[in-house]
Scaffold this active site. Structure first.
Site, PDB file in Angstrom:
ATOM      1  CG  LEU A   1      41.338  35.698  25.613  1.00 11.42           C
ATOM      2  CD1 LEU A   1      42.856  34.908  25.675  1.00 11.42           C
ATOM      3  CD2 LEU A   1      40.741  35.399  24.320  1.00 11.42           C
ATOM      4  CB  CYS A   2      35.620  32.858  28.603  1.00 15.95           C
ATOM      5  SG  CYS A   2      34.841  31.764  30.073  1.00 15.95           S
ATOM      6  CB  ILE A   3      39.421  32.685  32.989  1.00 15.99           C
ATOM      7  CG1 ILE A   3      40.773  31.971  33.584  1.00 15.99           C
ATOM      8  CG2 ILE A   3      38.524  32.657  34.012  1.00 15.99           C
ATOM      9  CD1 ILE A   3      41.301  32.754  34.767  1.00 15.99           C
TER      10      ILE A   3
ATOM     11  CB  ALA B   1      41.481  31.056  28.133  1.00 12.34           C
TER      12      ALA B   1
END
Lengths: 123, 130
Positions: free
Chosen positions: B77-79, B82
């Site tokens: 997940l793209c931080i 997210a």
């Protein structure tokens, strides 16, 4: 990161700025690719061309200005912003309305770009 | 063939997310390598553990979790995406003093560099949603 082969990725922008965070995510992807020296080409189709209008002001939306992000792309070796010529005229704009980095792409050139890149990511 | 996927659509919106997990299953069933799945923008909501769905709706996130458990698929997940959507692992929940971690098992948080790496190292990279 493997350096054995440099793949070329086409980033296609089809949505206007600010209506969602999608186009901003695409620009962030372009910046990240630039930072890691992965070659990317940016192509703006359909309403995506609206991201390039220089007069945009996102202050009242509380969002970062896409124009400023686009202006920083040359720092990441992304010098050209390809623009669908038909979409531009459909929206009532001309190339002179866009930043200097913008170049017109006709249907034949767009087809070539789609065919010649290793990957296409669409935002 | 080495495949990576970019998932941009949320699990509860349209069919892009479901199409992506079906494609991921087909990649593995077809004997190919699923190198990485990167969830960006609304796609990052896929890793939200506290989602509650009506009983007659497909739990797409559960399909992803199962894929990670069964095949060790790498689900990133793209931080930035997210965090904006409330998907936090233990580390981020502590860092930002939030009440609880909210990330499903099988997912990891990571930066856009991992998407760029997938672009560089995959034979095929497909976008779902957007």
């Amino acid at each position: 990161m493997a350096e054995s082969h440099k793949t070329r990725t086409l980033l296609v922008f089809r949505h206007p700025p600010y209506s969602s965070s999608l186009s901003r995510s695409g620009l962030d992807t372009a910046l990240a690719a630039g930072a890691f020296e992965q070659p990317v080409t940016l192509l703006f189709l359909s309403d995506g061309i609206l991201q390039l209008l220089p007069q945009q002001d996102s202050t009242s939306l509380g969002k970062r200005n896409h124009g400023k992000v686009l202006a920083s792309l040359p720092l990441y070796d992304i010098e050209t912003l390809w623009v669908d010529a038909a979409a531009l005229s459909d929206c009532g704009y001309a190339i002179n309305d866009l930043p200097e980095a913008a170049r017109l792409a006709d249907q034949a050139l767009i087809r070539d770009m789609l065919a010649q890149h290793d990957h296409i990511l669409a935002f | 063939m080495k495949y990576s996927l970019l998932v941009l659509s949320a699990p509860d919106s349209g069919s892009g997310n479901l199409a992506a997990v079906r494609f991921a299953e087909a990649v593995i069933d077809g004997g190919h390598q699923l190198y990485r799945v990167f969830f960006l923008d609304r796609g990052a909501a896929t890793g939200l553990a506290s989602t509650v769905l009506p009983q007659d709706e497909q739990n797409v996130a559960g399909l992803w979790s199962a894929l990670a458990k069964k095949h060790g698929a790498e689900l990133i997940l793209c931080i930035a995406s997210a965090l904006k959507q409330g998907v936090l692992d233990e580390t981020e929940a502590t860092r930002y003093e939030q009440a609880a971690a909210t990330m499903l098992p099988g997912f990891e948080l990571g930066g856009l560099g991992l998407l760029v790496e997938a672009m560089a190292d995959s034979d095929r990279m497909l976008t779902f949603g957007g």
